[in-house]
Motif scaffolding. Sequence first.
Motif, PDB file in Angstrom:
ATOM      1  N   UNK A  12       0.838  -1.205   0.000  1.00 37.07           N
ATOM      2  CA  UNK A  12       0.000   0.000   0.000  1.00 37.07           C
ATOM      3  C   UNK A  12       0.873   1.255   0.000  1.00 37.07           C
ATOM      4  N   UNK A  13       1.954   1.201   0.757  1.00 38.27           N
ATOM      5  CA  UNK A  13       2.874   2.342   0.806  1.00 38.27           C
ATOM      6  C   UNK A  13       3.427   2.643  -0.579  1.00 38.27           C
ATOM      7  N   UNK A  14       3.755   1.591  -1.328  1.00 38.63           N
ATOM      8  CA  UNK A  14       4.279   1.772  -2.684  1.00 38.63           C
ATOM      9  C   UNK A  14       3.241   2.392  -3.620  1.00 38.63           C
ATOM     10  N   UNK A  15       1.965   2.217  -3.297  1.00 40.76           N
ATOM     11  CA  UNK A  15       0.896   2.749  -4.153  1.00 40.76           C
ATOM     12  C   UNK A  15       0.374   4.101  -3.678  1.00 40.76           C
ATOM     13  N   UNK A  16       1.066   4.721  -2.721  1.00 39.44           N
ATOM     14  CA  UNK A  16       0.712   6.076  -2.322  1.00 39.44           C
ATOM     15  C   UNK A  16      -0.100   6.203  -1.049  1.00 39.44           C
ATOM     16  N   UNK A  17       0.030   5.252  -0.136  1.00 33.08           N
ATOM     17  CA  UNK A  17      -0.754   5.270   1.103  1.00 33.08           C
ATOM     18  C   UNK A  17      -0.529   6.530   1.929  1.00 33.08           C
ATOM     19  N   UNK A  18       0.682   7.071   1.911  1.00 32.59           N
ATOM     20  CA  UNK A  18       0.961   8.286   2.691  1.00 32.59           C
ATOM     21  C   UNK A  18       0.118   9.457   2.193  1.00 32.59           C
ATOM     22  N   UNK A  19      -0.040   9.564   0.887  1.00 29.92           N
ATOM     23  CA  UNK A  19      -0.853  10.649   0.332  1.00 29.92           C
ATOM     24  C   UNK A  19      -2.339  10.431   0.616  1.00 29.92           C
ATOM     25  N   UNK A  20      -2.764   9.170   0.642  1.00 33.26           N
ATOM     26  CA  UNK A  20      -4.169   8.869   0.942  1.00 33.26           C
ATOM     27  C   UNK A  20      -4.483   9.247   2.392  1.00 33.26           C
ATOM     28  N   UNK A  21      -3.621   8.873   3.323  1.00 29.88           N
ATOM     29  CA  UNK A  21      -3.892   9.214   4.726  1.00 29.88           C
ATOM     30  C   UNK A  21      -3.824  10.725   4.930  1.00 29.88           C
ATOM     31  N   UNK A  22      -2.924  11.379   4.240  1.00 27.27           N
ATOM     32  CA  UNK A  22      -2.831  12.838   4.326  1.00 27.27           C
ATOM     33  C   UNK A  22      -4.129  13.486   3.837  1.00 27.27           C
ATOM     34  N   UNK A  23      -4.680  12.977   2.746  1.00 19.49           N
ATOM     35  CA  UNK A  23      -5.938  13.514   2.220  1.00 19.49           C
ATOM     36  C   UNK A  23      -7.080  13.306   3.209  1.00 19.49           C
ATOM     37  N   UNK A  24      -7.166  12.116   3.811  1.00 14.92           N
ATOM     38  CA  UNK A  24      -8.213  11.877   4.809  1.00 14.92           C
ATOM     39  C   UNK A  24      -8.051  12.829   5.986  1.00 14.92           C
ATOM     40  N   UNK A  25      -6.835  13.005   6.458  1.00 17.36           N
ATOM     41  CA  UNK A  25      -6.612  13.886   7.609  1.00 17.36           C
ATOM     42  C   UNK A  25      -6.988  15.331   7.305  1.00 17.36           C
ATOM     43  N   UNK A  26      -6.819  15.765   6.078  1.00 18.50           N
ATOM     44  CA  UNK A  26      -7.138  17.151   5.747  1.00 18.50           C
ATOM     45  C   UNK A  26      -8.617  17.359   5.417  1.00 18.50           C
ATOM     46  N   UNK A  27      -9.329  16.302   5.008  1.00 21.41           N
ATOM     47  CA  UNK A  27     -10.712  16.456   4.559  1.00 21.41           C
ATOM     48  C   UNK A  27     -11.783  15.923   5.514  1.00 21.41           C
ATOM     49  N   UNK A  28     -11.432  14.966   6.347  1.00 18.94           N
ATOM     50  CA  UNK A  28     -12.442  14.322   7.202  1.00 18.94           C
ATOM     51  C   UNK A  28     -12.895  15.256   8.318  1.00 18.94           C
ATOM     52  N   UNK A  29     -14.160  15.139   8.707  1.00 21.53           N
ATOM     53  CA  UNK A  29     -14.651  15.926   9.845  1.00 21.53           C
ATOM     54  C   UNK A  29     -13.872  15.579  11.119  1.00 21.53           C
ATOM     55  N   UNK A  30     -13.811  16.514  12.042  1.00 23.52           N
ATOM     56  CA  UNK A  30     -13.030  16.342  13.270  1.00 23.52           C
ATOM     57  C   UNK A  30     -13.486  15.143  14.091  1.00 23.52           C
TER      58      UNK A  30
END
Length: 93
Positions: A12-30
């Motif tokens: 998953x890391x090789x497929x961009x997992x860091x960017x996916x978690x970053x996107x969730x952290x910036x967009x998800x409700x608190x």
Amino acid sequence: MLTVRICQHQSCRKKGAAKVIQAFRSLAPAEVTIEPSSCLGQCGNGVMVLVLPDQIWYDRVRPEEVGAIVDRHLIRGEPIRAMLYRKFHPTQT
């Protein structure tokens, strides 16, 4: 309360997992907990995302798709059927 686990293991890391978690952290409700996860046991299908307690699995999630998951599933409570992991949600079309 919802928790979103995003696999951060090798494939998953090789497929961009860091960017996916970053996107969730910036967009998800608190009130939604965003957690990095070790291997979710579905290697080769990542980036894997698991929404709990709903037990909804998304596979091959890309950062640009996170906004749709946040809006439709996390905010409105409507899992995105077209994006569901078929292994665990085979009849959801």
